[in-house]
Design an enzyme around this catalytic site. Structure first.
Site, short mmCIF file in Angstrom:
data_model
loop_
_atom_site.label_atom_id
_atom_site.label_comp_id
_atom_site.label_asym_id
_atom_site.label_seq_id
_atom_site.Cartn_x
_atom_site.Cartn_y
_atom_site.Cartn_z
N CYS A 86 0.84 -1.21 0.00
CA CYS A 86 0.00 0.00 0.00
C CYS A 86 0.88 1.26 0.00
CB CYS A 86 -0.97 -0.04 1.18
SG CYS A 86 -2.34 1.10 0.99
N HIS A 195 -3.42 -5.63 1.08
CA HIS A 195 -2.71 -5.85 2.34
C HIS A 195 -2.66 -7.34 2.70
CE1 HIS A 195 -2.36 -1.67 3.95
NE2 HIS A 195 -3.38 -1.45 3.12
N GLU A 197 -0.99 -8.73 4.95
CA GLU A 197 -0.91 -8.90 6.42
C GLU A 197 -2.29 -8.86 7.06
OE1 GLU A 197 -0.49 -6.13 4.89
OE2 GLU A 197 -0.92 -4.39 6.15
#
Lengths: 227, 83
Positions: A86, A195, A197
């Site tokens: 990002c 993302h 994560e």
């Protein structure tokens, strides 16, 4: 495999990224303040998402001038793995480690949702655990993810297999050629708007981010002996 | 001292979604003849510098390295001596 997570004023996905490395890979990870430029002891660098320097001037533009970028550039030159998520992707574009630039989403809205992606190239350290064309679900959260490059650069990205993730179905931001993530020619630097994560446990709604992290570790083990 | 007024604008080939939104609002105001809006930035930079040539070189450098992104933006500037 020792990871570094650079932190800029305004980063806000740094803790999540550190958690992902600890929880998914059980590998050592160190948060590094952006004023440090020595990253020699690390094997991989993950530049986290957020709003470095409040997105002032352009997203990632001020972070790209931080001392730590010298260490990141050095690591990339040495073939170490560098992943920008990002805002991390935006920073990699502003430093020139990846080609192109980021524009505001074409609909001008901040989009926070799970996006469907297709894995376009599995011959990279970041995607070797996926299968070609695999459809995965990874969350996005951005207003500035509308990737842009000129026609010549786009052709080069296509021909050299540098487009790693494309949005499958709806294009959430208007990016050229549905691009969600690209890598450099050497394939050791990846930038992506989604993302990973945020997709590592069932309760998050998807676990498709796990394979990205395990791919990095597997690549590193294959190239450096056992961890 | 010099004052540089720097204008950073999107290249013509790059779509400006903010400009499109503003254009639509102008249409809502009844200004149907507005057919395009492009939004850019204007920066004022004050430089402690006595030599005009050097000031110009510095402004050029800051535009290329930081203030504008050459992938999608153009820049121009005006330089004036101020006290």
């Amino acid at each position: 495999m020792h990871f570094a997570v650079p932190i800029f004023p305004g980063s806000n996905c740094d803790r999540d990224t550190i958690h992902a490395i600890e929880d998914v890979l059980d590998q050592p990870v160190t948060a590094v303040w952006h004023q440090d430029s020595d990253l020699k002891k690390f094997d991989a660098i993950i530049i986290p998402g957020g709003f470095s320097y409040g997105d002032y001037l352009r997203t990632g533009a001020l972070a790209a001038q931080s001392p730590i970028m010298e260490g990141i550039r050095e690591a990339a030159d040495q073939g170490k793995l560098v992943l920008g998520i990002c805002n991390g992707f935006q920073i990699l574009l502003e430093t020139g480690l990846l080609p192109g630039a980021m524009r505001r989403n074409d609909h001008l809205q901040f989009r926070c949702s799970i996006s469907r992606l297709s894995v376009e190239n599995t011959q990279t350290p970041f995607t070797l655990g996926f299968s070609q064309g695999e459809q995965i679900r990874i969350p996005i959260a951005h207003i500035e993810g509308n990737y842009y490059c000129d026609e010549e650069t786009l052709q080069e990205l296509q021909q050299k297999g540098q487009i790693i993730f494309r949005y499958a179905g709806e294009n959430p931001n208007g990016s050229i050629d549905y691009i969600a993530g690209i890598c450099n020619e050497r394939r050791n630097v990846l930038g992506m708007m989604p993302h990973p994560e945020r997709a590592i446990f069932d309760w998050m709604g998807s676990t498709d981010g796990v394979k990205l992290f395990t791919s990095m570790l597997q690549y590193w083990k294959e190239n450096n002996g056992a961890a | 001292m010099f004052k540089a007024t720097i204008f950073v604008t999107l290249k013509e080939s790059v779509l400006d979604p903010q400009g499109v939104a503003v254009k639509n609002s102008l249409h809502s105001l009844g200004l149907e003849n507005v057919h395009e809006v492009r939004i850019g930035k204007r920066l004022e930079v004050f430089l402690d510098q006595v030599d005009r040539k050097q000031a110009e070189a510095q402004v050029q450098m800051m535009c290329e390295k930081l203030l504008a992104n050459p992938v999608m933006e153009n820049y121009r500037y005006e330089l004036e001596e101020v006290s």
